[in-house]
Design a protein around this motif. Structure first.
Motif, PDB file in Angstrom:
ATOM      1  N   GLU A 166     -29.985 -20.480  -2.707  1.00 25.79           N
ATOM      2  CA  GLU A 166     -30.452 -21.401  -3.747  1.00 25.79           C
ATOM      3  C   GLU A 166     -30.051 -20.971  -5.161  1.00 25.79           C
ATOM      4  OE1 GLU A 166     -34.533 -23.735  -4.780  1.00 25.79           O
ATOM      5  OE2 GLU A 166     -34.713 -21.570  -4.521  1.00 25.79           O
TER       6      GLU A 166
ATOM      7  N   THR B 280     -20.572 -21.011  -0.663  1.00 28.51           N
ATOM      8  CA  THR B 280     -20.627 -20.513  -2.035  1.00 28.51           C
ATOM      9  C   THR B 280     -19.831 -19.229  -2.167  1.00 28.51           C
ATOM     10  OG1 THR B 280     -22.839 -21.444  -2.285  1.00 28.51           O
ATOM     11  CG2 THR B 280     -22.170 -19.778  -3.897  1.00 28.51           C
TER      12      THR B 280
ATOM     13  N   TYR C 127     -30.558 -21.637   3.246  1.00 30.02           N
ATOM     14  CA  TYR C 127     -29.439 -21.683   2.310  1.00 30.02           C
ATOM     15  C   TYR C 127     -29.644 -20.765   1.109  1.00 30.02           C
ATOM     16  CZ  TYR C 127     -32.632 -24.851  -0.152  1.00 30.02           C
ATOM     17  OH  TYR C 127     -33.717 -25.389  -0.792  1.00 30.02           O
TER      18      TYR C 127
ATOM     19  N   ASN D  68     -26.144 -26.165  -4.052  1.00 34.70           N
ATOM     20  CA  ASN D  68     -26.507 -25.590  -2.757  1.00 34.70           C
ATOM     21  C   ASN D  68     -26.579 -26.657  -1.676  1.00 34.70           C
ATOM     22  OD1 ASN D  68     -29.290 -26.673  -2.687  1.00 34.70           O
ATOM     23  ND2 ASN D  68     -29.604 -25.300  -4.435  1.00 34.70           N
TER      24      ASN D  68
END
Length: 170
Positions: A52, A84, A50, A61
């Protein structure tokens, strides 16, 4: 007694961590998206890859969302994948791969691998990027690729050899 209560409240509120939004309020420029991925091992364990941080600032996150979604469920890990949005401009993206367990005791007694690093680039407008990776005893890596084409962006963050975290790092 009154001062103790004020001190305790101040310390508790100071412990709350806020996250940074990469897209400024009233931003009207081009946007790129970042998605996370996982490798599931069992109902209670997965490797999560992912985004961060953006420009060194912690964002909301997938790891944090997963911890919140899993809270109170015993040994059942509920992964949550956060998408995101970021401005399509030059930035440093901190990406991470980490083994997650449903319960803290599982992490303390189990194997937790982690690899993290920074990739600096200018994401293309209207493109979705995916954070991918692999974690293991001999080799671990995390990278960003374009969704669809699978093209790796710049480089893989690699660790040859053991990336297992120690007891106090978990």
């Amino acid at each position: 007694m009154k001062y103790l209560l004020i001190l305790a409240a101040t310390l508790l509120m100071g412990g709350c961590a806020s996250t940074y939004s990469p897209v400024p309020e009233n931003y009207s420029g081009a946007i790129s998206k970042f998605e996370s991925t996982q490798k599931r091992y069992s109902e209670g364990k997965a490797d999560l890859f992912y985004l961060e941080k953006v420009d060194g600032k912690r964002i909301h996150n997938s790891a944090a969302a997963t911890r919140s979604a899993t809270y109170g469920q015993g040994f059942a890990l509920t992964t949550e994948h956060v998408v995101t949005d970021t401005p399509s401009s030059m930035a440093t993206f901190t990406i991470k791969g980490r083994t997650l367990y449903a319960a803290p005791i599982q992490a303390m007694t189990g194997t937790v691998y982690e690899v993290t690093g920074d990739v600096t680039f200018s994401p293309e407008p209207d493109i979705t990027y995916i954070v991918r990776g692999e974690l293991g005893k001999a080799y671990s890596a995390v990278w960003i690729e374009e969704k669809g084409s699978g093209k790796v962006i710049l480089k893989k963050i690699e660790k040859k050899g053991d990336s297992e975290l120690g007891f106090f790092e978990k």
